[in-house]
Structure formats: structure tokens, C-alpha cells
Design a protein around this motif. Structure first.
Motif, PDB file in Angstrom:
ATOM      1  N   LEU A 256     -10.535   9.082   5.711  1.00 29.27           N
ATOM      2  CA  LEU A 256     -11.866   8.429   5.509  1.00 29.27           C
ATOM      3  C   LEU A 256     -12.372   7.693   6.819  1.00 29.27           C
ATOM      4  O   LEU A 256     -13.336   7.606   6.893  1.00 29.27           O
ATOM      5  CB  LEU A 256     -12.426   8.559   4.662  1.00 29.27           C
ATOM      6  N   ILE A 257     -11.406   6.788   6.786  1.00 32.55           N
ATOM      7  CA  ILE A 257     -12.205   4.513   7.781  1.00 32.55           C
ATOM      8  C   ILE A 257     -12.058   5.833   9.011  1.00 32.55           C
ATOM      9  O   ILE A 257     -12.723   5.507   9.722  1.00 32.55           O
ATOM     10  CB  ILE A 257     -10.912   4.037   7.689  1.00 32.55           C
ATOM     11  N   PHE A 258     -11.191   7.014   9.568  1.00 28.82           N
ATOM     12  CA  PHE A 258     -10.804   7.192  10.891  1.00 28.82           C
ATOM     13  C   PHE A 258     -12.114   8.248  11.518  1.00 28.82           C
ATOM     14  O   PHE A 258     -13.015   7.754  12.295  1.00 28.82           O
ATOM     15  CB  PHE A 258      -9.686   7.742  10.894  1.00 28.82           C
ATOM     16  N   ALA A 281     -12.607  -1.623  20.011  1.00 26.93           N
ATOM     17  CA  ALA A 281     -12.777  -3.349  18.881  1.00 26.93           C
ATOM     18  C   ALA A 281     -14.292  -3.326  18.279  1.00 26.93           C
ATOM     19  O   ALA A 281     -13.914  -4.693  17.338  1.00 26.93           O
ATOM     20  CB  ALA A 281     -13.156  -3.498  21.004  1.00 26.93           C
ATOM     21  N   PHE A 282     -15.830  -2.276  18.057  1.00 29.08           N
ATOM     22  CA  PHE A 282     -15.849  -2.400  17.012  1.00 29.08           C
ATOM     23  C   PHE A 282     -15.415  -3.105  15.714  1.00 29.08           C
ATOM     24  O   PHE A 282     -16.096  -3.529  14.631  1.00 29.08           O
ATOM     25  CB  PHE A 282     -17.135  -1.522  17.320  1.00 29.08           C
ATOM     26  N   LEU A 283     -14.717  -1.718  15.182  1.00 30.68           N
ATOM     27  CA  LEU A 283     -13.863  -1.135  14.743  1.00 30.68           C
ATOM     28  C   LEU A 283     -12.846  -2.925  13.565  1.00 30.68           C
ATOM     29  O   LEU A 283     -13.021  -3.596  13.013  1.00 30.68           O
ATOM     30  CB  LEU A 283     -13.161  -0.398  14.273  1.00 30.68           C
ATOM     31  N   GLY A 284     -12.674  -3.129  15.051  1.00 27.28           N
ATOM     32  CA  GLY A 284     -12.240  -4.841  14.995  1.00 27.28           C
ATOM     33  C   GLY A 284     -12.169  -5.809  14.418  1.00 27.28           C
ATOM     34  O   GLY A 284     -12.455  -6.189  14.007  1.00 27.28           O
ATOM     35  N   ALA A 462     -17.163   0.469   8.409  1.00 26.76           N
ATOM     36  CA  ALA A 462     -15.774   0.708   8.068  1.00 26.76           C
ATOM     37  C   ALA A 462     -14.348  -0.002   8.771  1.00 26.76           C
ATOM     38  O   ALA A 462     -13.943  -0.214   7.394  1.00 26.76           O
ATOM     39  CB  ALA A 462     -15.226   2.445   9.317  1.00 26.76           C
ATOM     40  N   GLY A 463     -14.588  -0.814   9.313  1.00 26.02           N
ATOM     41  CA  GLY A 463     -13.609  -2.744   9.751  1.00 26.02           C
ATOM     42  C   GLY A 463     -13.807  -3.094   8.329  1.00 26.02           C
ATOM     43  O   GLY A 463     -12.939  -3.399   8.210  1.00 26.02           O
ATOM     44  N   VAL A 465     -13.910  -2.734   5.234  1.00 31.67           N
ATOM     45  CA  VAL A 465     -13.505  -1.890   4.331  1.00 31.67           C
ATOM     46  C   VAL A 465     -11.619  -1.823   4.801  1.00 31.67           C
ATOM     47  O   VAL A 465     -10.948  -2.303   4.204  1.00 31.67           O
ATOM     48  CB  VAL A 465     -13.940  -0.926   4.157  1.00 31.67           C
ATOM     49  N   GLN A 466     -11.724  -1.414   5.781  1.00 31.28           N
ATOM     50  CA  GLN A 466      -9.575  -1.792   6.244  1.00 31.28           C
ATOM     51  C   GLN A 466      -9.286  -2.580   6.493  1.00 31.28           C
ATOM     52  O   GLN A 466      -8.360  -2.539   6.075  1.00 31.28           O
ATOM     53  CB  GLN A 466     -10.164  -0.524   7.880  1.00 31.28           C
ATOM     54  N   ALA A 467     -10.143  -3.545   6.651  1.00 33.30           N
ATOM     55  CA  ALA A 467      -9.205  -4.991   6.197  1.00 33.30           C
ATOM     56  C   ALA A 467      -8.853  -4.976   5.145  1.00 33.30           C
ATOM     57  O   ALA A 467      -7.489  -6.048   5.054  1.00 33.30           O
ATOM     58  CB  ALA A 467     -10.374  -6.089   6.740  1.00 33.30           C
ATOM     59  N   HIS A 468      -9.669  -4.557   4.243  1.00 32.42           N
ATOM     60  CA  HIS A 468      -9.432  -4.756   2.650  1.00 32.42           C
ATOM     61  C   HIS A 468      -8.134  -3.901   1.555  1.00 32.42           C
ATOM     62  O   HIS A 468      -7.218  -4.555   0.961  1.00 32.42           O
ATOM     63  CB  HIS A 468     -10.236  -4.742   1.545  1.00 32.42           C
ATOM     64  N   VAL A 469      -8.053  -2.637   2.613  1.00 34.22           N
ATOM     65  CA  VAL A 469      -7.548  -1.217   2.428  1.00 34.22           C
ATOM     66  C   VAL A 469      -5.976  -1.694   2.686  1.00 34.22           C
ATOM     67  O   VAL A 469      -4.814  -1.726   1.908  1.00 34.22           O
ATOM     68  CB  VAL A 469      -7.668   0.444   2.475  1.00 34.22           C
ATOM     69  N   GLN A 470      -5.936  -2.408   4.205  1.00 33.32           N
ATOM     70  CA  GLN A 470      -4.487  -2.732   5.044  1.00 33.32           C
ATOM     71  C   GLN A 470      -3.949  -3.921   4.630  1.00 33.32           C
ATOM     72  O   GLN A 470      -2.961  -4.534   4.688  1.00 33.32           O
ATOM     73  CB  GLN A 470      -4.853  -2.946   6.163  1.00 33.32           C
TER      74      GLN A 470
END
Length: 581
Positions: A256-258, A281-284, A462-463, A465-470
Motif C-alpha cells: 500500500l505504501i509503494f 526523495a520526497f518519500l524520504g 506516505a513517508g 506512515v512508512q517511518a512508523h511502520v519501519q
């Protein structure tokens, strides 16, 4: 008059040789017999040892890859019976059965022979095959006689009128079957089963498109758009309730993130026609921003924002970066713009790697990244803890899955609304011909900057949420190309593979590009090679992508080559695509 009648009769005799109808019927019956034989072979033992995954040693009970062969054989039988005009089955092939039968025959043959070859290779020779394995190999080859059948492609007739409740039920059943198929693929436990699943599912989906079923389903979903959207959301939301552990739910969260990030890139590439090679980079930016304000002890700021403030902060910072990067670069076009965006992506990765207190200010901890990011808490609801809903216990990743599902709905809504708006039409005009669009009064720079900024904002969301998932962010997660998605190359490939300018295309492309490496671990060293070959084949045989809109189909194919009924093409998204955009 008599002579004219004689000539007509001779012409008819030449055009339609005697026995053609009986030969076609015989081939269809033989194809059906092959389907029955393939089904029967799955109830035999294919090997004498249970060392091969799935335990294919049992008589009378198919297991593992035998189940996929059983399904493929059943589909061959079903469409062969439809080709024989069995009453009640004609609806399966509105535009003809031959092409669908060919796809299904290849699916049954490919799955069965892959299994037989895998047994021989992994166990050390064909001596490890039981007679049932040889029977299955021969039986699955029989339906290939479908390639001798004449092409019966026709225009789809108008379907019989059925009650509205029946049409709605068909939509619900279709999404239910889709949920089951996707869940089965994500839940596959070993590489051999997933490979067989991809072979069977790929050819089955191709057969559904060739038979015209998907076109009719598209008509129904367009007719009942709100119901179809609700059914899709319910089917997606039901996925965590089918899982017993978080092992496969984590894969779904990352998909879903991807996919969400790919949709954001689709605004830039698919609608506005801007080739961005540094989009990850914007995701980062969003991930690092959320990590630094999450309250982790590794943060240089020592602040802890609530969930909603963290999301807004990540989106705002990504928006600012999008404007700052886009303002001086979007006056460039084509390859020059691509090179500049590629440079921005690498500058971001190198910069966050140097902000470690030694090479630069201590902000991101350099190569060590920001670890120990706490779980999100929203109004007392801890996303990292298990919760019981409707009597079913959901793990922490299930909570993040549902959160990302809501984020994806937001991105889809923004994409569809923006693409249908005045600014969206301006994006399409700029992409098709920027010079002509500018001459018509469109401010090309402003329009492109809005697309760049909007895409950056969606990636930033999206980034967060990704930070907390990872639970950690490091510079190596945001490279141009690497073995683990998402990265810029994978994101761009997902958009092109799925279909630029559409909604469902990038979702399917992202799902495939994430699931295949996650399930086939032995391919990790050859991923870029595999994706390169896949893109070459795609550009040769389906340049418009797996899911294409109307203009892409018309642009890349002759009108007579279109597979959809009555010369119509259902739009899969809101935009259109230009060749080479």
C-alpha cells in the motif's frame, strides 16, 4: 440465372470447406477432454517423497501446486464447454472463446510442467516423479490443441436485461473473488507455490480480458460507480481479518505504501508528462520529518507531535521541497529535467547521510539514521498494539494497513479529482504539446510546478506512515535503484508497467513489483535484470501498460486490433497518455 446459382454455390464451397464445423467441434471436445484429464491427474501422487514443498504424495487429495493445476484445468473445461455452446455458459465469452482457451491452456500447461520440472530439479532427477506426475504432464498438454481452433472473435452482443440487484451482486462477487485471489498470492508460503500462482493467475486474467468478461464488468462498475467503489474498499479492508499473523500483513502494508507513492508519481509522470527520476526523495523527506518529530530519543529536536500534526508536518515539508526543487528546474524539458531530478534524489540521500554532527550539523544521525521511532497513537489508539474488532484480533501491522488504506483512498480521490479538473486538463495539454498549450494561454511553468508540488505532498504523506511502520529511517532506503523497493527506479517502473495516467494501473504495477521480490528471495540479485527484460517485453507487446486508458489503446494499436467489444474502450483512469511521455 442457373449459372449464377452454380457459381455462388462453388464460391461457398471454396470459402467454407466441408467438415470444417465438425473439425472445430472435435477440437473443442478434445480440449474439454484435456481439461477433465488435467483435473483427474491432480488426484494422483506426483512424487513419492514429501521433501518437495506442498506434499504431492497423497492420492485423492490435491495439495500445493496440484491445487493450482486443478483450478487451471477446471477453467479450461469451463471455457471448452462454453465453446461447445452448452446452455448457461455462453455468458463466459461475450467476444469469443478461442483466445481465452489458448490462454487457459497455456496456464494449465505452464503450471503443471513447472511443477514437474521443479520436482526433478530440486529432488535430483525425473526418477523422483510418480506415474501421476507423467500423467499430469501429458494431460496438461492436450488442451494446447486449442491453438488449432479457428479464431471466433466477434462483437459482443447486448447482454440480456437482468434486475439491478443481480448486477450489484455480480459486482460484489467479483470483488470478493478478487480479494480471495490476492490474499492467496500474498499468503503463499514458498517460492515454488508463488511461481505457480503467478503463472496460473496471469494466464487466467489474460483469458478473462480476451473473452470480454472484464469489459462487461467494467460497464457494470461504471453504471454502479459508488457501489463498486464501496465494494472495493470493503474487500480491501477485509484483508487483515483473513490473517492469523502479521507476517503477510506487513507485506500488504508495504504494498500500500509503494502503491500510494506510485500514484503520486503518476500525477507527475502520467498526467503532466514530467520524467522525475528522483521522486523517492520526497518519500524520504516525509519519513525523516515524521521521524524527527516523533519523540524518539535519536531525534535532534526532542519534540513529539501528535499523529495528525506529524502527518501535516511531513506533507508540508515535502511540499516546500517540491516547490524549492521545482521552481528552478521545471523550465527544463525532457532528458534535461530527468537528469536534474535524478541529481536531486542523490543529493538528498548524500545530504541526510552527512548530517551526522561530523561532516555537517547533527540532524539525521548520518548513515545510522533515526531509529526507535515509536508507534503512532491517535486519540489513545496505539497502532503498535493488538486490538480486537468484531471478535477478531488484529495485530499492529493490521492497524497500519487500515491507516494506509485510508491514505490511499485520499490519494486516489485527489488524483481523480485533479485529473478531471481544469488544472488536470492543463496537465494533459502540457504533456501532449507544451508549445501548443503555451500558445493557447496555459502557463506551463505554473501548471508543472503545481503537479510537482502535489506529487511531492502525496509522497510525503506516505513517508510519514512508512517511518512508523519501519520504526527507523536510513539513507539507504531512498536510492535511485536498489534491491528493496520503494526506490525511484521501481516507482517509475510501476507506473509504466501498470499504465501511465490511470488509477488502477500503478496500483497493479506496484503490487507486482513488490510481491515478486518479496516472495522470490532468490531473485534479489537479479531484480534489475528481470525488470529490465520485463519492460522490454512490455514495450514490445503492450506499450500502453497492463491497464490502459482509451487514448493509449487507440494510439498504440490499430482500431481493428482492439479486444474490447463493439469497438469501445473503458477508461481505466482520468488521464490520457502520449507515446514516449
Amino acid at each position: 440465372m442457373r449459372a449464377m446459382t452454380t457459381d455462388t454455390t462453388k464460391t461457398a464451397a471454396v470459402t467454407t470447406p466441408a467438415g470444417t464445423g465438425s473439425r472445430t467441434t472435435g477440437l473443442r471436445r478434445l480440449t474439454a477432454l484435456g481439461g477433465i484429464a488435467t483435473i483427474a491427474a491432480t488426484f494422483l501422487s506426483w512424487t513419492y517423497t514429501d521433501e518437495f514443498p506442498g506434499d504431492l504424495t497423497v492420492y485423492g487429495y490435491p495439495g500445493g501446486l496440484q491445487v493450482l493445476t486443478l483450478v487451471a484445468g477446471a477453467l479450461v473445461l469451463l471455457y471448452a464447454l462454453a465453446a461447445l455452446d452448452i446452455r448457461g455458459l455462453r455468458w463466459l465469452a461475450p467476444t469469443g472463446t478461442t483466445k481465452a482457451l489458448r490462454f487457459l491452456a497455456l496456464g494449465a500447461f505452464g503450471t503443471t510442467w513447472f511443477t514437474v520440472i521443479a520436482i526433478a530439479v530440486e529432488l535430483g532427477g525425473v526418477v523422483n516423479l510418480e506415474p501421476g506426475g507423467f500423467v499430469a504432464a501429458v494431460a496438461s498438454a492436450i488442451p494446447l490443441v486449442a491453438f488449432l481452433l479457428p479464431d471466433d472473435t466477434r462483437k459482443a452482443s447486448r447482454p440480456k436485461e437482468i434486475p439491478s440487484w443481480a448486477e450489484i451482486l455480480i459486482i460484489v462477487l467479483a470483488f470478493g473473488i478478487g480479494l480471495f485471489v490476492v490474499t492467496y498470492g500474498i499468503d503463499t508460503e514458498y517460492a515454488e507455490l508463488f511461481t505457480g500462482y503467478m503463472i496460473t493467475a496471469g494466464f487466467a486474467v489474460g483469458a478473462l480480458f480476451k473473452s470480454g468478461i472484464m469489459a462487461r464488468l467494467s460497464v457494470l462498475t461504471t453504471k454502479y460507480r459508488s457501489i463498486a467503489v464501496a465494494a472495493a474498499f470493503v474487500a480491501a479492508a477485509a484483508f487483515p481479518f483473513t490473517q492469523n499473523t502479521d507476517q503477510y500483513t506487513l507485506i500488504a502494508v508495504n504494498i500500500l505504501i509503494f502503491a500510494t507513492v506510485a500514484l503520486g508519481l503518476n500525477i507527475v509522470v502520467g498526467l503532466a508528462g514530467l520524467l522525475d527520476l528522483g521522486y523517492v526523495a520526497f518519500l524520504g523527506v516525509g519519513a525523516y520529518t515524521a521521524a524527527l518529530v516523533s519523540g524518539t530519543t535519536a531525534s535532534a529536536f526532542g519534540v513529539q507531535f501528535p499523529f495528525w500534526a506529524s502527518v501535516l508536518t511531513g506533507a508540508a515539508v515535502s511540499l516546500i521541497f517540491g516547490v524549492v526543487i521545482g521552481a528552478p528546474t521545471l523550465r527544463l524539458r525532457g532528458d534535461y529535467l530527468a537528469i536534474v531530478t535524478l541529481g536531486f534524489g542523490e543529493i538528498f540521500r548524500i545530504t541526510v547521510g552527512n548530517l551526522d554532527g561530523v561532516s555537517g550539523p547533527r540532524v539525521t544521525n548520518g548513515p545510522n539514521g533515526v531509529p526507535n521511532i515509536p508507534d503512532l497513537v491517535f486519540f489513545g489508539y496505539d497502532f503498535g498494539e493488538s486490538h480486537t474488532i468484531l471478535g477478531i484480533e488484529l495485530g499492529g501491522y493490521a492497524n497500519y494497513y487500515l491507516l494506509m488504506l485510508l491514505a490511499m483512498i485520499l490519494v486516489v480521490l485527489v488524483f481523480s479529482r485533479a485529473g478531471s479538473s481544469r488544472i488536470g486538463r492543463a496537465w494533459v495539454a502540457i504533456r501532449e504539446d507544451e508549445t501548443a498549450a503555451t500558445a493557447m494561454g496555459i502557463n506551463g511553468f505554473r501548471v508543472k510546478l503545481i503537479a510537482f508540488a502535489l506529487g511531492a505532498t502525496l509522497a510525503g504523506i506516505a513517508g510519514t506512515v512508512q517511518a512508523h511502520v519501519q520504526s527507523t529511517v536510513v539513507p539507504e532506503m531512498y536510492v535511485f535503484a536498489g534491491p528493496v523497493p520503494p526506490n525511484s527506479a521501481f516507482l517509475l517502473a510501476a507506473v509504466i508497467l501498470g499504465g501511465m495516467g490511470t488509477i488502477s494501473g500503478p496500483l497493479i504495477g506496484a503490487t507486482l513489483l513488490y510481491m515478486i521480490p518479496a516472495k522470490l528471495q532468490f531473485l534479489q540479485d537479479y531484480q534489475l535484470l528481470g525488470f529490465g527484460l520485463a519492460l522490454i517485453l512490455l514495450m514490445r507487446f503492450r506499450p500502453e501498460g497492463l491497464i490502459a486508458n482509451r487514448r493509449a489503446q487507440l494510439e498504440y494499436h490499430e482500431t481493428g486490433q482492439l479486444d474490447t467489444p463493439e469497438g469501445t474502450l473503458p477508461d481505466s483512469g482520468v488521464g490520457t497518455v502520449k507515446a514516449g511521455a
